[in-house]
Design a protein around this motif. Structure first.
Motif, PDB file in Angstrom:
ATOM      1  N   LEU A  10     -39.276  21.488  45.863  1.00  0.00           N
ATOM      2  CA  LEU A  10     -40.385  21.013  46.877  1.00  0.00           C
ATOM      3  C   LEU A  10     -41.925  21.815  46.623  1.00  0.00           C
ATOM      4  O   LEU A  10     -42.829  21.515  46.935  1.00  0.00           O
ATOM      5  CB  LEU A  10     -39.894  20.944  48.249  1.00  0.00           C
ATOM      6  CG  LEU A  10     -38.908  19.891  48.702  1.00  0.00           C
ATOM      7  CD1 LEU A  10     -38.671  19.847  49.910  1.00  0.00           C
ATOM      8  CD2 LEU A  10     -39.168  18.463  48.192  1.00  0.00           C
ATOM      9  N   VAL A  11     -41.777  23.267  46.488  1.00  0.00           N
ATOM     10  CA  VAL A  11     -42.534  24.326  46.209  1.00  0.00           C
ATOM     11  C   VAL A  11     -43.351  24.104  45.075  1.00  0.00           C
ATOM     12  O   VAL A  11     -42.509  24.611  43.966  1.00  0.00           O
ATOM     13  CB  VAL A  11     -42.370  25.336  46.693  1.00  0.00           C
ATOM     14  CG1 VAL A  11     -43.287  26.387  46.526  1.00  0.00           C
ATOM     15  CG2 VAL A  11     -41.541  25.562  48.067  1.00  0.00           C
ATOM     16  N   THR A  12     -44.435  23.668  45.043  1.00  0.00           N
ATOM     17  CA  THR A  12     -45.095  23.208  43.514  1.00  0.00           C
ATOM     18  C   THR A  12     -46.518  24.419  43.541  1.00  0.00           C
ATOM     19  O   THR A  12     -46.672  24.545  42.556  1.00  0.00           O
ATOM     20  CB  THR A  12     -45.832  21.884  43.486  1.00  0.00           C
ATOM     21  OG1 THR A  12     -46.295  21.539  44.778  1.00  0.00           O
ATOM     22  CG2 THR A  12     -44.364  21.056  43.454  1.00  0.00           C
ATOM     23  N   HIS A  13     -46.874  24.851  44.571  1.00  0.00           N
ATOM     24  CA  HIS A  13     -48.016  25.792  44.661  1.00  0.00           C
ATOM     25  C   HIS A  13     -47.727  26.862  45.256  1.00  0.00           C
ATOM     26  O   HIS A  13     -47.389  26.600  46.385  1.00  0.00           O
ATOM     27  CB  HIS A  13     -49.249  24.997  44.966  1.00  0.00           C
ATOM     28  CG  HIS A  13     -49.786  23.957  43.819  1.00  0.00           C
ATOM     29  ND1 HIS A  13     -49.005  22.919  43.785  1.00  0.00           N
ATOM     30  CD2 HIS A  13     -50.694  23.835  42.949  1.00  0.00           C
ATOM     31  CE1 HIS A  13     -49.675  21.882  42.932  1.00  0.00           C
ATOM     32  NE2 HIS A  13     -50.786  22.620  42.364  1.00  0.00           N
ATOM     33  N   ARG A  14     -48.277  28.042  44.878  1.00  0.00           N
ATOM     34  CA  ARG A  14     -48.335  29.464  45.920  1.00  0.00           C
ATOM     35  C   ARG A  14     -49.682  29.950  45.715  1.00  0.00           C
ATOM     36  O   ARG A  14     -50.302  30.117  44.650  1.00  0.00           O
ATOM     37  CB  ARG A  14     -46.973  30.464  45.253  1.00  0.00           C
ATOM     38  CG  ARG A  14     -45.799  29.852  45.406  1.00  0.00           C
ATOM     39  CD  ARG A  14     -44.660  30.771  44.812  1.00  0.00           C
ATOM     40  NE  ARG A  14     -43.310  30.186  44.969  1.00  0.00           N
ATOM     41  CZ  ARG A  14     -42.863  29.511  44.331  1.00  0.00           C
ATOM     42  NH1 ARG A  14     -43.467  29.015  43.047  1.00  0.00           N
ATOM     43  NH2 ARG A  14     -41.619  28.988  44.532  1.00  0.00           N
ATOM     44  N   PHE A  15     -50.186  30.450  46.913  1.00  0.00           N
ATOM     45  CA  PHE A  15     -51.231  31.305  47.147  1.00  0.00           C
ATOM     46  C   PHE A  15     -51.149  32.470  47.868  1.00  0.00           C
ATOM     47  O   PHE A  15     -50.454  32.305  48.899  1.00  0.00           O
ATOM     48  CB  PHE A  15     -52.453  30.318  47.755  1.00  0.00           C
ATOM     49  CG  PHE A  15     -52.924  29.174  47.018  1.00  0.00           C
ATOM     50  CD1 PHE A  15     -54.061  29.278  45.887  1.00  0.00           C
ATOM     51  CD2 PHE A  15     -52.205  27.987  46.901  1.00  0.00           C
ATOM     52  CE1 PHE A  15     -54.408  28.373  45.205  1.00  0.00           C
ATOM     53  CE2 PHE A  15     -52.767  26.896  46.081  1.00  0.00           C
ATOM     54  CZ  PHE A  15     -53.563  27.264  45.313  1.00  0.00           C
ATOM     55  N   PRO A  16     -51.955  33.508  47.649  1.00  0.00           N
ATOM     56  CA  PRO A  16     -51.799  34.731  48.551  1.00  0.00           C
ATOM     57  C   PRO A  16     -52.629  34.321  49.855  1.00  0.00           C
ATOM     58  O   PRO A  16     -53.540  33.429  49.635  1.00  0.00           O
ATOM     59  CB  PRO A  16     -52.452  35.746  47.807  1.00  0.00           C
ATOM     60  CG  PRO A  16     -53.231  35.046  46.719  1.00  0.00           C
ATOM     61  CD  PRO A  16     -52.646  33.963  46.479  1.00  0.00           C
ATOM     62  N   LEU A  17     -52.407  34.925  50.862  1.00  0.00           N
ATOM     63  CA  LEU A  17     -53.126  34.698  52.176  1.00  0.00           C
ATOM     64  C   LEU A  17     -54.512  34.529  51.962  1.00  0.00           C
ATOM     65  O   LEU A  17     -55.397  33.786  52.540  1.00  0.00           O
ATOM     66  CB  LEU A  17     -52.682  35.589  53.312  1.00  0.00           C
ATOM     67  CG  LEU A  17     -53.142  35.251  54.853  1.00  0.00           C
ATOM     68  CD1 LEU A  17     -52.762  33.753  55.264  1.00  0.00           C
ATOM     69  CD2 LEU A  17     -52.633  36.034  55.686  1.00  0.00           C
TER      70      LEU A  17
END
Length: 355
Positions: free
Chosen positions: A319-326
């Motif tokens: 389900l997790v396709t994108h990650r970004f730092p805060l």
């Protein structure tokens, strides 16, 4: 205590006005814990508050921190907290009853009208570096469950609550309308609860591909079919009409198709929320004894979700396709708004950007 930028938070001020701001680090009161946040998923409701400044009767009147799909690490405990200690990794249930009313007594605390809920006006959410929360609604994560899986328990809980309300059981034939994050968690949960066959509809081929990956048996890409034609396709793929339909879009035509598709005597659960007024073939449902049920968030779901994740009975990682730092939260929100991927995850701890 805090240096500038130490408690960065994602704050919506009004429709279209989203900012990164520094907030004071809160102090946990009795029966509360202070958490260093790790992973927070962006939900459609977060984007909706940013774009429109309201959802139904919930209106952003003062600046509000967004975020309610979250996990983090306990760094300080308030007086009276015995089941958690600094260093514990936890998943956060965002809804905390403020009083023990009739709904709490009946075990349906999600319906309590005075409930605190992260990122629902006027309550701040947890898309920030440091956040305090009721210790009773922080659940310790087993070592083999990641922070991201912990954050995904919130959307997963919608699937658990919906499938419970629908009565999914061994051998059920299920139609899930919509293949966004909530449709996908309903597929995952329906299968683990024993559904024999699940068919999913969506406009997007890529989302239907993800539905296949997480366990859907059949998919239908919607083009310009009438609701009755969609219902006929569902029946033809399953070999029968489904006894359970879970509608996850809130779109009028999809609700209509869901009624037509559900077997007589079956159950339709409405999960997706659209306009307040919709035109539906209610007589069709009535004369065929199709039960129409709603859900509001969830209750009593975190322990079950943690057990499922720890035992590896379910896999939510696709389900997790994108990650970004805060620090790149605004970019992350734009990505979600464009409908890219499935779940966009923000990483709040600059020292640990791992899943």
């Amino acid at each position: 205590m805090a240096a500038p930028g130490q408690n960065l938070a994602v704050v919506v001020h009004r429709a279209g006005d989203l900012r990164l701001e520094d907030r004071p680090i809160p102090e946990p009161g009795p029966n509360e814990v202070l958490l260093r946040m790790h992973s927070v998923g962006i939900c459609g409701s977060d984007v909706h508050y940013w774009q429109h400044g309201r959802i139904g009767d919930f209106v952003v009147k003062d600046p509000m921190v967004l975020g309610h799909e979250a996990s983090g690490t306990v760094i300080k405990v308030g007086a009276g907290v015995t089941h958690l200690k600094p260093g514990d990794r936890v998943a956060i249930e965002p809804g905390v009853p403020r009083e023990t009313d009739e709904f709490c007594k009946a075990g349906r605390y999600n319906l309590s009208p005075t409930i605190f809920f992260c990122a629902t006006p006027p309550d701040d959410g947890n898309l920030c570096r440091y956040y305090k929360h009721s210790a009773s609604y922080c659940y310790k994560l087993p070592d083999n469950v990641t922070y991201e899986e912990g954050a995904l328990i919130e959307p997963l809980s919608v699937g658990i609550h919906a499938c419970r309300r629908a009565g999914v059981t061994l051998g059920s034939k299920v139609f899930v309308s919509g293949s966004g994050p909530i449709g996908l968690v309903n597929v995952i949960i329906a299968k683990v609860m024993g559904a024999a066959a699940v068919v999913v509809t969506d406009l997007s081929a890529s989302r239907l591909q993800t539905a296949k990956e997480v366990g859907a048996d059949f998919t239908i890409q919607i083009k310009n079919e009438t609701p009755q034609e969609v219902a006929a396709k569902v029946e033809s793929l399953l070999g029968c009409m489904p006894e359970i339909t879970v509608e996850c879009t809130g779109v009028q035509a999809c609700i209509q198709a869901s009624i037509y598709a559900t077997r007589s005597g079956g159950t339709l659960v409405l999960v997706g929320l659209g306009p307040e007024m919709v035109t539906v073939p209610i007589v069709n449902a009535a004369v065929r004894e199709v039960d129409i049920r709603g859900i509001f968030r969830y209750c009593n779901t975190w322990p079950m979700a943690i057990s499922l994740l720890a035992s590896k009975r379910i896999n939510v990682k696709p389900l997790v396709t994108h990650r970004f730092p805060l620090e790149k939260a605004l970019e992350a929100f734009e990505t979600t708004k464009r409908g890219e991927g499935v779940k966009v995850m923000l990483k709040c701890d600059p020292t640990d950007q791992n899943p």
